[in-house]
Design a protein around this motif. Structure first.
Motif, short mmCIF file in Angstrom:
data_model
loop_
_atom_site.label_atom_id
_atom_site.label_comp_id
_atom_site.label_asym_id
_atom_site.label_seq_id
_atom_site.Cartn_x
_atom_site.Cartn_y
_atom_site.Cartn_z
N SER A 97 13.32 -1.07 -28.64
CA SER A 97 14.55 -1.29 -29.41
C SER A 97 15.63 -1.78 -28.46
N PRO A 98 16.66 -2.45 -28.98
CA PRO A 98 17.74 -2.91 -28.09
C PRO A 98 18.37 -1.77 -27.31
N LEU A 127 26.63 -8.28 -40.40
CA LEU A 127 25.24 -8.37 -39.94
C LEU A 127 24.42 -9.29 -40.84
N GLN A 156 25.05 -12.80 -40.05
CA GLN A 156 24.77 -13.05 -38.63
C GLN A 156 26.04 -13.39 -37.85
N VAL A 180 26.07 -8.90 -33.82
CA VAL A 180 24.75 -8.39 -33.45
C VAL A 180 24.67 -6.88 -33.67
N CYS A 181 25.82 -6.19 -33.61
CA CYS A 181 25.83 -4.74 -33.71
C CYS A 181 27.24 -4.29 -34.10
N THR A 239 30.10 -9.42 -31.00
CA THR A 239 29.80 -10.75 -31.50
C THR A 239 29.95 -11.80 -30.41
N TRP A 278 19.91 -10.16 -26.30
CA TRP A 278 19.77 -9.71 -27.68
C TRP A 278 20.80 -10.40 -28.57
N ASN A 298 22.25 -13.27 -28.11
CA ASN A 298 21.91 -14.68 -28.25
C ASN A 298 20.72 -14.91 -29.18
N ARG A 299 19.78 -13.95 -29.22
CA ARG A 299 18.63 -14.08 -30.13
C ARG A 299 19.03 -13.84 -31.59
N GLU A 300 19.93 -12.91 -31.83
CA GLU A 300 20.21 -12.47 -33.20
C GLU A 300 21.40 -13.16 -33.87
N VAL A 301 22.32 -13.69 -33.08
CA VAL A 301 23.51 -14.31 -33.65
C VAL A 301 23.50 -15.80 -33.25
#
Length: 134
Positions: free
Chosen positions: A6-7, A51, A54, A57-58, A86, A123, A125-128
């Protein structure tokens, strides 16, 4: 097949192992946005909207007590802080989503971290996405 961490676990492992040290240059790409709200339901709804779009990220939210001056009196009351992580270029998008959900005067403050560990930036950069996903 290896199990993906997990992150939160990846972050902790990177810090313990000495990897993922703070990246002074990468911190320019991330912003944290500090938002005060009336309650946890507002924070949860805004976090989910961010979220889902996008735009973050958290998000973290937690109760606080606020003391402030209002019409010559000192007032204390409960509030909730929403902390949004973000990309720097999405701060106006995040602020727009918050403002659309809140009809009262609240604090929306941009925080620029001095450094961010590389595992967290990866993380983010991958998710947002960089483009107009919002």
């Amino acid at each position: 097949m290896p199990r993906l961490a997990s992150p939160r676990r990846a972050f902790a492992e990177a810090l313990v192992s000495g990897g993922g040290r703070a990246d002074e240059t990468g911190s320019a790409f991330m912003k944290m946005i500090y938002v005060t709200l009336n309650n946890a339901d507002e924070a949860r709804a805004i976090a989910r909207a961010l979220l889902e779009r996008q735009a973050a990220v958290c998000c973290n939210w937690f109760p606080i007590t606020c003391a402030y001056r209002w019409e010559g009196e000192i007032v204390e009351e409960p509030e909730v802080v929403l902390l949004v992580k973000t990309r720097a270029e999405l701060t106006e998008t995040v602020e727009g989503i918050v403002k659309a959900a809140v009809s009262y005067t609240n604090c929306i403050a941009r925080i620029s971290p001095d450094a961010v560990n590389s595992a967290f930036l990866d993380w983010l950069n991958r998710e947002v996405p960089v483009g107009p996903a919002c």
